[in-house]
Enzyme design. Structure first.
Site, mmCIF file in Angstrom:
data_model
loop_
_atom_site.group_PDB
_atom_site.id
_atom_site.type_symbol
_atom_site.label_atom_id
_atom_site.label_comp_id
_atom_site.label_asym_id
_atom_site.label_seq_id
_atom_site.Cartn_x
_atom_site.Cartn_y
_atom_site.Cartn_z
ATOM 1 N N ASP A 118 -7.975 49.252 14.086
ATOM 2 C CA ASP A 118 -9.415 49.533 14.171
ATOM 3 C C ASP A 118 -10.080 49.838 12.832
ATOM 4 O OD1 ASP A 118 -9.992 49.030 16.851
ATOM 5 O OD2 ASP A 118 -9.018 50.893 17.448
ATOM 6 N N ASP A 178 -10.794 43.439 21.719
ATOM 7 C CA ASP A 178 -11.678 44.273 20.904
ATOM 8 C C ASP A 178 -11.580 43.916 19.414
ATOM 9 O OD1 ASP A 178 -10.390 45.346 23.169
ATOM 10 O OD2 ASP A 178 -10.994 47.378 22.733
ATOM 11 N N GLY A 236 -0.946 38.009 29.687
ATOM 12 C CA GLY A 236 -2.055 38.945 29.551
ATOM 13 C C GLY A 236 -1.785 40.203 30.358
ATOM 14 N N THR A 238 -3.830 44.305 31.275
ATOM 15 C CA THR A 238 -4.925 45.201 30.942
ATOM 16 C C THR A 238 -4.378 46.538 30.475
ATOM 17 O OG1 THR A 238 -7.131 45.903 31.624
ATOM 18 C CG2 THR A 238 -5.332 46.430 33.153
ATOM 19 N N ARG A 250 -16.014 46.284 29.181
ATOM 20 C CA ARG A 250 -16.154 46.368 27.717
ATOM 21 C C ARG A 250 -15.342 45.280 27.013
ATOM 22 N NH1 ARG A 250 -15.775 51.305 27.333
ATOM 23 N NH2 ARG A 250 -13.858 51.737 26.217
ATOM 24 N N TRP A 254 -16.828 42.927 24.299
ATOM 25 C CA TRP A 254 -16.241 42.704 22.955
ATOM 26 C C TRP A 254 -16.071 41.201 22.740
ATOM 27 C CZ3 TRP A 254 -17.179 46.599 20.155
ATOM 28 C CH2 TRP A 254 -16.763 47.907 20.438
ATOM 29 N N SER A 366 -12.402 55.632 29.193
ATOM 30 C CA SER A 366 -11.050 55.319 29.647
ATOM 31 C C SER A 366 -10.888 55.852 31.069
ATOM 32 C CB SER A 366 -10.076 55.998 28.673
ATOM 33 O OG SER A 366 -8.773 55.621 28.931
ATOM 34 N N SER A 369 -6.820 54.048 36.636
ATOM 35 C CA SER A 369 -6.780 53.518 38.003
ATOM 36 C C SER A 369 -5.306 53.429 38.409
ATOM 37 C CB SER A 369 -7.417 52.130 38.048
ATOM 38 O OG SER A 369 -6.462 51.135 37.725
#
Ligand code: GLY
Length: 405
Positions: A118, A178, A236, A238, A250, A254, A366, A369
C-alpha cells in the site's frame, strides 16, 4: 447499463457547500490531528488519533492538501467561513501537511510497517502531493523510497506485486484488486527519476491483474492466487467480500478507478471497454437510493451495512476516465458520477460537526461474514479513504484538478 435518467445530479451550490464543510471540519480538528493521524475508521462516527502505522494514513494528509488547494484557490469564499484569514488557514494546512511528510519520510527510511503493497495509498496523496503542490523535497525523497519498497514486492513468477505477508509464502502468493490504485506512484517515480524500472513493474502487474481479477460477467475477485513454483494463475478468493464469488463493493470500485488509471498510463484500448463493463456491473447492482451495500450481492430489502466509500472511489474513477473518452462518453460518465455523488451527499455526508469529526457516514471497512476471512471493524462508520475520495470527487468537479495519483 440500466437507465439512470431520473436520478438528480449534484449541483454547483451543493458542491461548494460540501467542500466548504470539509474545509471547516478539517481546520477545526487540525490541532488534534497534526502530530497524530485520523484512524482508518471512526468509532461511533468519531475518529481517534493514531500514529503513522497503518496503510491508510496518507488519506488524512491528502484531505489536508485538498483543503489547502481549496483555501488557496478561493480566498474570497474562505473569508466567509470564519476559519481565520485565508492566509492563516492556508499556512496552518501547509504546516500540518509538512509535519506529516516528516513522519512519512521517517517511516519509510526506517521501514516501519511498510511490508505490504500500500505504498501508493500512503505516499501519493501525502508526499507526491506535497512535492507537486509546494515542491517539498522531503516529500519527493519519501515517495521515491516508497516506490522502491513497492517494486521490491514484485514476484517474477506470475509477474505481480504481492499484496500482503512474507514474500513468496504460498498463503500469500496473491495480488489484490486494490493494488491498481497503488501503481500511479510507480509511474510518477519513473517520470521523476528517469528510471524505467518502476514503470516496467507497474505495467506487468496491471497486465496480470486485469487478466485475472475480472470475471466473465465483469464482477471482480478481491484477491487472486498464483502458483509460487510456476507462476501459473491459480484461483480467486475474497478476503473482505461476503463470499468467494460475490462482488465486494469496494473491490469493484477499486477496479473502476484502477482501470481508469491503467488506461491513463498504458493507453491500451481494451481497458476502455473493461472500464465500461466493470462500471456497469457496479452501477447496476446498487440499490434504489444508489448508496452501495458493502457487497453487491445485497440490495433493497437486505438488512446489511452500506459502504459509501465504494461509491466515492467509483465516482473518482469515472471522472478520471472521462478525461480520455469521446465527448459523448465523457458527458455520460460525468453525469453518472454526479448522480452517485448526489446520493452520497444526500444520504451520507456529514453536515453537522456535532454528529461526527469525519466527512462521510455509512462506510464499511471490514465486515466479517461466515464465508470471508476478515476481522470485524469499521462497520457503518466513517472511513478515512471515503472522506478523502469525497473531497477528491468534489475537487475534480469544481476545477481541472492536477491529480496526486
Ligand atoms: N485497500 C483495503 C480496503 O479497501 O479495505
Amino acid at each position: 447499463m440500466k437507465n439512470y435518467d431520473a436520478f438528480p445530479e449534484i449541483n454547483d451550490r451543493e458542491l461548494r457547500e460540501a467542500m466548504e464543510f470539509c474545509v471547516r471540519q478539517i481546520i477545526h480538528v487540525l490541532p488534534e490531528f497534526t502530530e497524530k493521524f485520523q484512524h482508518a475508521h471512526s468509532v461511533n462516527n468519531f475518529y481517534e488519533p493514531k500514529d503513522n502505522l497503518d496503510w491508510t494514513n496518507g488519506f488524512w494528509t491528502g484531505e489536508i492538501w485538498l483543503a489547502y488547494e481549496y483555501v488557496r484557490d478561493n480566498p474570497d469564499a474562505v473569508a466567509m467561513l470564519r476559519i481565520g484569514t485565508p492566509q492563516s488557514a492556508k499556512d496552518a494546512l501547509q504546516k500540518a501537511a509538512e509535519v506529516q511528510i516528516d513522519s512519512f519520510l521517517h517511516r519509510i527510511q526506517n521501514k516501519i510497517t511498510v511490508d505490504h503493497h500500500d505504498m501508493g495509498f500512503l505516499y501519493s496523496p501525502s508526499c507526491v502531493a506535497g512535492y507537486k503542490l509546494i515542491g517539498s523535497e522531503k516529500g519527493r525523497e519519501a515517495a521515491i523510497l516508497a516506490a522502491d519498497q513497492l517494486i521490491s514486492r514484485f514476484q517474477e513468477k506470475g509477474e505481480f506485486i504481492q499484496a500482503w505477508g512474507p514474500m513468496g509464502h504460498p498463503d500469500n502468493y496473491r495480488l489484490i484488486i486494490d493494488c491498481l490504485v497503488n501503481l500511479p506512484l510507480l509511474y510518477w517515480a519513473s517520470e521523476e527519476t528517469g528510471e524505467k524500472k518502476y514503470r516496467i513493474v507497474a505495467e506487468k502487474h496491471i497486465h496480470t491483474a486485469v487478466k485475472n481479477v475480472i470475471r466473465e460477467d465483469y464482477s471482480t475477485w478481491h484477491t487472486f492466487f498464483f502458483n509460487p513454483e510456476t507462476g501459473e494463475p491459480s484461483h480467486g478468493a475474497t478476503c473482505q467480500g461476503y463470499r468467494d464469488g460475490s462482488a465486494w463493493a469496494r473491490g469493484q470500485s477499486w477496479g473502476v478507478y484502477g482501470l481508469a488509471t491503467a488506461y491513463r498510463y498504458t493507453q491500451r484500448e481494451e481497458y476502455i471497454d473493461l472500464f465500461k463493463k466493470v462500471t456497469e456491473y457496479f452501477m447496476d447492482h446498487l440499490p434504489s437510493d444508489l448508496v452501495p451495500f458493502w457487497d453487491l450481492e445485497f440490495s433493497d430489502g437486505d438488512d446489511q451495512p452500506r459502504d459509501s466509500s465504494s461509491a466515492l472511489i467509483a465516482v473518482c474513477g469515472m471522472l478520471e476516465m472521462a478525461k480520455y473518452l469521446s465527448e459523448e462518453d465523457a458527458a455520460y460518465y460525468i453525469s453518472l458520477a454526479k448522480k452517485l455523488l448526489k446520493a452520497i451527499y444526500d444520504h451520507c455526508a456529514v453536515k453537522d460537526m456535532e454528529e461526527s469529526n469525519g466527512l462521510v457516514l455509512h462506510a464499511t471497512y471490514s465486515n466479517h461474514s461466515p464465508y470471508n476471512t476478515c476481522n470485524h471493524y469499521g462497520v457503518d462508520e466513517c472511513n478515512i479513504w471515503g472522506d478523502y475520495f469525497y473531497m477528491e470527487a468534489l475537487t475534480r468537479l469544481m476545477k481541472d484538478w492536477k491529480q496526486y495519483w
